[in-house]
Design a protein around this motif. Structure first.
Motif, mmCIF file in Angstrom:
data_model
loop_
_atom_site.group_PDB
_atom_site.id
_atom_site.type_symbol
_atom_site.label_atom_id
_atom_site.label_comp_id
_atom_site.label_asym_id
_atom_site.label_seq_id
_atom_site.Cartn_x
_atom_site.Cartn_y
_atom_site.Cartn_z
ATOM 1 N N ARG A 175 0.699 -1.221 -0.024
ATOM 2 C CA ARG A 175 0.157 -0.155 0.061
ATOM 3 C C ARG A 175 0.965 1.244 0.004
ATOM 4 N NH1 ARG A 175 -5.243 -0.448 -0.965
ATOM 5 N NH2 ARG A 175 -5.557 -2.608 -1.141
ATOM 6 N N ILE A 207 -10.070 8.461 -9.384
ATOM 7 C CA ILE A 207 -8.480 8.863 -9.255
ATOM 8 C C ILE A 207 -7.864 7.952 -8.666
ATOM 9 C CG2 ILE A 207 -6.993 10.609 -8.997
ATOM 10 C CD1 ILE A 207 -8.958 12.544 -10.231
ATOM 11 N N GLU A 208 -8.245 7.783 -7.336
ATOM 12 C CA GLU A 208 -7.482 7.106 -6.441
ATOM 13 C C GLU A 208 -7.391 5.423 -7.020
ATOM 14 O OE1 GLU A 208 -8.874 8.271 -2.278
ATOM 15 O OE2 GLU A 208 -8.813 6.193 -2.161
ATOM 16 N N GLY A 209 -8.516 5.117 -7.575
ATOM 17 C CA GLY A 209 -8.345 3.547 -8.184
ATOM 18 C C GLY A 209 -7.370 3.797 -9.202
ATOM 19 N N ASP A 210 -7.259 4.728 -10.032
ATOM 20 C CA ASP A 210 -6.100 4.947 -11.205
ATOM 21 C C ASP A 210 -4.804 4.749 -10.472
ATOM 22 O OD1 ASP A 210 -8.114 4.760 -12.889
ATOM 23 O OD2 ASP A 210 -7.976 6.902 -13.836
ATOM 24 N N LEU A 254 -3.910 3.947 -7.395
ATOM 25 C CA LEU A 254 -3.323 2.679 -6.865
ATOM 26 C C LEU A 254 -3.160 1.486 -7.967
ATOM 27 C CD1 LEU A 254 -6.132 2.411 -4.048
ATOM 28 C CD2 LEU A 254 -3.579 2.721 -3.706
ATOM 29 N N GLU A 255 -3.785 1.459 -8.906
ATOM 30 C CA GLU A 255 -3.477 0.691 -10.073
ATOM 31 C C GLU A 255 -1.974 0.867 -10.707
ATOM 32 O OE1 GLU A 255 -6.785 0.406 -12.942
ATOM 33 O OE2 GLU A 255 -5.350 -0.835 -14.238
ATOM 34 N N LEU A 256 -1.725 2.052 -10.877
ATOM 35 C CA LEU A 256 -0.568 2.485 -11.201
ATOM 36 C C LEU A 256 0.355 2.209 -10.406
ATOM 37 C CD1 LEU A 256 0.514 3.955 -13.852
ATOM 38 C CD2 LEU A 256 0.339 6.236 -12.352
ATOM 39 N N GLN A 293 0.517 -0.221 -8.003
ATOM 40 C CA GLN A 293 0.717 -1.716 -8.177
ATOM 41 C C GLN A 293 1.522 -1.959 -9.383
ATOM 42 O OE1 GLN A 293 -0.045 -3.717 -6.078
ATOM 43 N NE2 GLN A 293 -1.579 -2.461 -4.593
ATOM 44 N N ARG A 294 1.204 -1.590 -10.618
ATOM 45 C CA ARG A 294 2.141 -1.616 -11.585
ATOM 46 C C ARG A 294 3.537 -1.454 -11.534
ATOM 47 N NH1 ARG A 294 0.258 1.524 -16.653
ATOM 48 N NH2 ARG A 294 -1.900 0.588 -16.278
ATOM 49 N N TYR A 348 -11.140 4.594 -19.213
ATOM 50 C CA TYR A 348 -10.952 5.151 -17.679
ATOM 51 C C TYR A 348 -9.602 5.844 -17.919
ATOM 52 C CZ TYR A 348 -8.146 1.370 -16.209
ATOM 53 O OH TYR A 348 -7.160 0.506 -16.140
ATOM 54 N N GLY A 349 -9.394 6.680 -16.770
ATOM 55 C CA GLY A 349 -8.165 7.415 -16.638
ATOM 56 C C GLY A 349 -6.852 6.719 -16.834
ATOM 57 N N LEU A 350 -6.788 5.723 -16.185
ATOM 58 C CA LEU A 350 -5.027 5.210 -16.494
ATOM 59 C C LEU A 350 -5.185 4.375 -17.812
ATOM 60 C CD1 LEU A 350 -2.425 4.756 -15.174
ATOM 61 C CD2 LEU A 350 -3.715 2.581 -14.215
ATOM 62 N N ILE A 354 -0.759 11.110 -15.364
ATOM 63 C CA ILE A 354 -2.193 10.786 -15.276
ATOM 64 C C ILE A 354 -2.958 12.302 -14.994
ATOM 65 C CG2 ILE A 354 -1.638 10.029 -12.892
ATOM 66 C CD1 ILE A 354 -3.949 7.736 -14.189
ATOM 67 N N HIS A 402 -6.580 13.391 -16.386
ATOM 68 C CA HIS A 402 -7.893 13.607 -15.532
ATOM 69 C C HIS A 402 -8.289 15.118 -15.743
ATOM 70 C CE1 HIS A 402 -8.887 10.050 -13.382
ATOM 71 N NE2 HIS A 402 -7.644 9.633 -13.557
ATOM 72 N N ALA A 461 -6.737 -4.735 -7.922
ATOM 73 C CA ALA A 461 -5.556 -3.895 -8.035
ATOM 74 C C ALA A 461 -5.640 -2.405 -7.866
ATOM 75 C CB ALA A 461 -5.091 -3.944 -9.653
ATOM 76 N N ARG A 462 -7.119 -2.053 -8.017
ATOM 77 C CA ARG A 462 -7.702 -0.630 -7.641
ATOM 78 C C ARG A 462 -8.024 -0.323 -6.043
ATOM 79 N NH1 ARG A 462 -8.417 2.067 -11.904
ATOM 80 N NH2 ARG A 462 -10.227 3.493 -10.962
ATOM 81 N N GLY A 463 -7.558 -1.335 -5.342
ATOM 82 C CA GLY A 463 -7.962 -1.355 -3.994
ATOM 83 C C GLY A 463 -9.336 -1.220 -3.851
ATOM 84 N N ARG A 484 -11.405 0.218 -5.523
ATOM 85 C CA ARG A 484 -12.082 1.379 -6.010
ATOM 86 C C ARG A 484 -12.934 1.374 -7.531
ATOM 87 N NH1 ARG A 484 -8.949 2.017 -1.623
ATOM 88 N NH2 ARG A 484 -8.806 4.008 -1.017
ATOM 89 N N LYS A 485 -14.052 1.807 -7.967
ATOM 90 C CA LYS A 485 -14.481 1.791 -9.067
ATOM 91 C C LYS A 485 -13.785 2.538 -10.192
ATOM 92 C CE LYS A 485 -19.124 0.440 -7.551
ATOM 93 N NZ LYS A 485 -20.526 0.921 -7.433
#
Lengths: 868, 111
Positions: free
Chosen positions: A4, A25-28, A30-32, A34-35, B25-27, B43, B47, B69-71, B73-74
């Motif tokens: 995290r 945005i937070e999702g994006d 976090l995904e980034l 992890q990558r 979506y954003g990413l 990024i 946005h 992976a997104r914790g 989040r949607k």
């Protein structure tokens, strides 16, 4: 593995980001994250994540205003509005505040500028961090003696045998302090003439605007000059190939023009003559190990270790220098970074205060801080004074719904606005006062220096700290007040915070003012002492001029005879040196060479001792009719007698420069140089062929005509030499220029500090008295006397003043004692100083408080009591 | 006209949303943009463009699937609106028109 990103970074993001975007945005992110975790590992991903969070911090991502708990940006606007309205309403208070702060900021910025200038010396060289000077110290058995110069061939040796040395160059002085230069039908004596070689441009970054740096100094007979010098002689810089005559003896070809040397360079030149010219002018020292006459600079490679280089030096001393050393003498070579030279010039120990720079560089920032402190405390005190008037406002704001944070923000905005206006004002003052400041300090600081990043950051830091620090206290106190108290009791019952704090601030202010006044007094006393103590000879009404020609003495007697025809010229004397100039330093042989003594000596003629009124206290002065007095006689001073240890000096023998002679008399000790240096051993003897300086004692009237007469005689007798004279007492004043500047700065700083402190005290008393106006009126109605009301206010202030004095005296004493210790001859600090300053402080307090009390007591009590 | 002006980057973002169709979506958009333009795309700037384009009415969005992976989040999924499509078309046409207006000799004439 914790996969995290840091929690606080997330929280920060949540805090500023608008709700509807945050999740996605937070999702994006976090995904980034992890990558990245796979690719870079946790540390780097964490910092990249933080970076993302920071750059997302843009207006589009912010919470909309109405969704936040406070409408901050609107309120912020309102805070500014209120701040400006308040200033407009209380013009005199705002003026005092802003002006006081502006003075404080300006003064401290100036002092900061001064310090950053002093620290900037030689840093303009491109690789300043890699340029070192080679210092040579020789220790003789009596103690150490310092020389900056090293043997010239060491330059080539270091360039070829030291792998860490990238380039090496030497700078050699010419033989005389003043060099006669003729070019384009103009002639001047030039002081800043040096000799250099082709390595010069490899090591230094002086800018050659015309000519080729590779070849400008590589052969005998070449010379380069600065732009200013070129303009002075030729009126143009297009002078490559022109010739310049040196000392009537040699033609030099101009091979380059240097951009003017920056004022913050320790190396200053007008001319640089190619080093190989030495062999043509006089003895060639370039390959001679026996003489330390070259100032060597080396540029080292990256990653060099000065210790390793230092370890090679003893070997070199053994191999090349040992044979030329005297018995018991030690010789040590070392490296010093070029940027360090200005503040640590390492002059000979007996001349320890020749550079005052360092002392002042560290004292002046303290002075600047003191002034800023007084100004800042004033602001705090004045703001707390204003607080009681704003209680109702705070109460109403709270009732209407303002939070504590909101109120704090309001007061901080007010103080920062005030400080910002003060800053703008002080920048204006800074620009306006730059020239007078340079005149006062004798520095060449330019306005562009202000744009230096370090300076700007420090300045901004000062202002923000000042703004926050002075706004914080009122902000905290006022925001804490309970609205009901504020509204119900209002004005009269609020003390304006803890009086302890205000007392403490006052004590510090008074103590600082006390130290500054004492310092200025002591510094001025020391200056007077230096300038007014009799030096042991007469320097009034003496003009002198120097000329470098070796054959001058042949025509000297004829010139003297002509000059003495004028009754207004009381005496004419020739000598090798004059007071104020160190003269020749040589080793004297004593007891047939069994002992040695470093001694300065002057070669003079028969008028010299009378002209300067040197006092012979034992034995006799020179007798020109005795042949032995001319060829084998010495006068030595008391210090020399003491250091040699002769009980009966008369008749003892002394050998200088191979001339053996008897001591025929002892001179009373005199300060041959300035009072900054201790008196050293000194010898006088007669030697006609070494006359270099003409001294003349003039009558007190019609000096201008007399000088014109001398100039006329000079022109006929010595047609090919210019006439440039100086008054001797002016030369001695030059010695104290640095000190005079310093005391000038201190005078102004102290005045400013004192004015600020008094104005602060004045406003504060006004506030205290105003607050108790009703009490005073009631006391008066009940029959209190003027004196009893006065006591009411004065007692506390006097106490505060006394505590401040007690705090300040030991501090001032230590600081000033240290400063005085830097002088070879100094005054003893007398307790009377402290007594006087204490009295001054008390008088200031009594008058300031007294004036306010008197005004208040004089008012009709009815005016104060009527409205409730 | 204020509000409808389209910057180069915004245009690229609009096109990318079109390319990605139902997973814009954003990413994802950032990745695709980097792939297409071979430039570094941050990024935050994507946005920022998305928010602005939605304000201008060229895009609309809805919440989509969450992954581990997104914790949890949607995603916020974007698609082109009618006016968005029109805008992209107009931009293309503008370019085409201008392209055609350049005399042939320019392309042939070396220096």
């Amino acid at each position: 593995m914790n996969s995290r990103p840091p929690k606080w970074a997330m929280r920060f993001f949540r805090w500023y980001c608008r709700k509807d975007l945050a999740d996605a945005i937070e999702g994006d992110l976090l995904e980034l994250y992890q990558r990245r975790l796979q690719k870079y590992g946790k540390r780097k991903s964490d910092s990249l994540f933080l970076w993302n969070v920071i750059i997302f911090c843009q207006p589009f991502a912010f919470k909309p205003e109405n969704s936040r708990t406070q409408n901050s940006s609107i309120m912020l606007k309102n805070h500014f509005k209120i701040a400006f309205r308040l200033m407009r309403r209380q013009r005199s208070l705002a003026f005092t505040n802003i002006f006081g702060l502006a003075i404080g900021i300006t003064a401290s910025l100036f002092l900061l500028l001064y310090v950053s200038y002093e620290l900037s010396f030689d840093s303009f060289h491109k690789d300043a961090g890699r340029i070192y000077a080679v210092n040579a110290i020789s220790f003789n058995p009596e103690g150490n003696f310092y020389r900056q110069s090293a043997p010239s061939p060491l330059t080539d040796l270091m360039a070829s045998d030291f792998p860490e040395v990238e380039a090496a160059t030497r700078i050699t002085s010419t033989r005389f302090p003043d060099n006669l230069i003729k070019a384009n039908n103009k002639e001047f004596f030039e002081s800043f003439v040096a000799m250099g070689d082709e390595g010069f441009f490899d090591v230094f970054s002086f800018d050659l605007i015309a000519g080729n740096p590779e070849t400008a100094l590589n052969e005998p007979g070449k010379v380069i000059m600065t732009r200013k010098t070129a303009m002075k002689y030729f009126g143009t810089i297009d002078i490559i190939g022109k010739t310049v005559n040196y000392e009537n003896s040699f033609e030099l070809q101009v091979t380059g023009v240097l951009e003017d040397i920056p004022s913050n360079s320790t190396l200053q030149f007008s001319f640089i003559i190619s080093n190989r010219t030495q062999g043509l002018l006089y003895k060639n020292w370039i390959t001679h190990w026996g003489s330390s006459n070259a100032r060597i600079f080396v540029k080292v490679r990256e990653g060099f270790n000065p210790r390793l280089t230092g370890e090679k030096f003893p070997e070199i001393v053994e191999q090349y220098i040992r044979d030329d050393l005297d018995k018991g003498e030690e010789y040590v070579l070392s490296l010093q970074q070029i940027t360090d030279i200005h503040l640590n010039p390492h002059v000979a120990p007996e001349r320890k205060s020749a550079s005052s720079n360092k002392k002042y560089t560290y004292i002046l920032p303290i002075v600047g801080f003191f002034i800023l402190l007084i100004a800042g405390f004033n602001y705090v005190n004045l703001t707390t004074a204003r607080m009681s008037e704003r209680l109702k406002e705070v109460g109403v704001r709270k009732v209407v719904g303002s939070t504590r944070q909101g109120l704090r923000a309001q007061f901080l905005v007010e103080s920062i606005t005030t400080v910002m206006i003060a800053l703008l004002l002080s920048i204006g003052l800074l620009i306006l006062l730059m020239n007078p400041f340079n005149e006062l300090t004798g520095k060449g600081i330019e306005l562009s220096e202000l744009l230096n990043v370090d300076f700007l950051t420090t300045a901004l830091l000062i202002v923000v700290t000042l703004g926050l620090a002075s706004g914080l206290y009122p902000a905290l106190v006022l925001s804490k007040i309970r609205p009901i108290n504020a509204l119900k009791q209002g004005f009269s019952n609020f003390s304006g915070g803890k009086t302890n704090l205000r007392g403490a601030l006052l004590i510090i202010q008074f103590a600082v003012a006390f130290i500054m006044i004492t310092a200025t007094m002591v510094i001025n006393q020391q200056m007077n002492y230096l300038q007014e103590t009799p030096l042991g000879f007469d320097k009034e009404q003496v003009i002198y001029f120097r000329q470098a020609d070796r054959n001058f003495w042949r025509g000297a007697d004829a010139l003297k005879a002509e000059l003495q025809k004028n009754p207004r010229i009381e005496a004419v004397a020739f000598s090798s040196g004059i007071p104020g100039n160190p003269g020749f330093g040589s080793t004297a042989k004593l007891d047939d060479g069994a002992r040695e003594l470093e001694i300065r000596h002057i070669m003079l003629d028969k008028e010299y001792i009378d002209l300067y009124k040197f006092e012979v206290i034992e034995g006799r002065s020179f007798d020109y009719d005795l042949a032995t007095d001319k060829s084998a006689a010495y006068l030595i001073n008391e210090t020399a007698v003491r250091q040699i240890g002769w009980d009966e000096p008369l008749g003892e023998t002394l050998e200088l420069w191979g001339k053996k002679g008897q001591v025929i008399g002892v001179l009373k000790d005199f300060h041959f140089e300035s009072m900054k240096n201790p008196i050293g051993p000194m010898a006088f003897h007669i030697s006609e062929s070494n006359y270099r300086v003409v001294s003349m004692k003039l009558g007190t009237d019609e000096i201008a005509e007399t000088i014109q007469f001398i100039e006329g005689q000079w022109a006929t007798m010595m047609p090919d030499r210019p006439f440039q004279f100086q008054f001797l007492d002016a030369r001695f004043e030059d010695y104290y220029r640095e000190e005079q500047r310093f005391s000038g700065i201190m005078d102004i700083a102290t005045t400013l500090g004192l004015v600020l402190a008094i104005s602060g005290l004045f406003s504060l008393t006004a506030f205290l008295i105003n607050k108790r106006a009703k009490e005073i009126s009631i006391r008066k109605v009940l029959g209190a006397s003027y004196a009893s009301v006065m006591r009411l206010f004065l007692n506390k202030m006097i106490w505060i003043g006394l505590v401040a004095t007690i705090v300040a005296i030991p501090l001032a004493y230590t600081m000033l004692n240290q400063w005085l210790g830097g002088f070879a001859y100094h005054i003893d600090m007398s307790i009377i100083n402290f007594a006087i300053v204490t009295v001054i402080m008390m008088l200031i307090i009594i008058f300031t408080v007294g004036a306010q009390v008197t005004r208040s007591v004089g008012k009709n009590p009815v005016d104060n009591l009527r409205h409730e | 006209m204020k509000g409808t002006y389209l910057g180069e980057f915004e245009e690229l973002v609009l096109l990318t949303v079109g390319i990605l169709h139902d997973d814009a979506y954003g990413l994802g958009i950032t990745d695709e943009l980097e792939k297409q333009t071979k430039r570094n795309v941050t990024i935050s700037s994507v946005h920022k463009a998305l928010v602005r384009l939605e304000e201008k009415g060229f895009l609309k969005s809805g919440m989509g699937g969450a992954t581990d992976a997104r914790g949890g989040r949607k995603k916020r999924l974007y698609e082109l609106t009618a006016s968005g499509k029109k805008q992209v078309n107009e931009a293309k046409e503008l370019r085409n028109n201008m392209w055609n207006a350049v005399p042939k000799v320019v392309w042939q004439g070396g220096n």
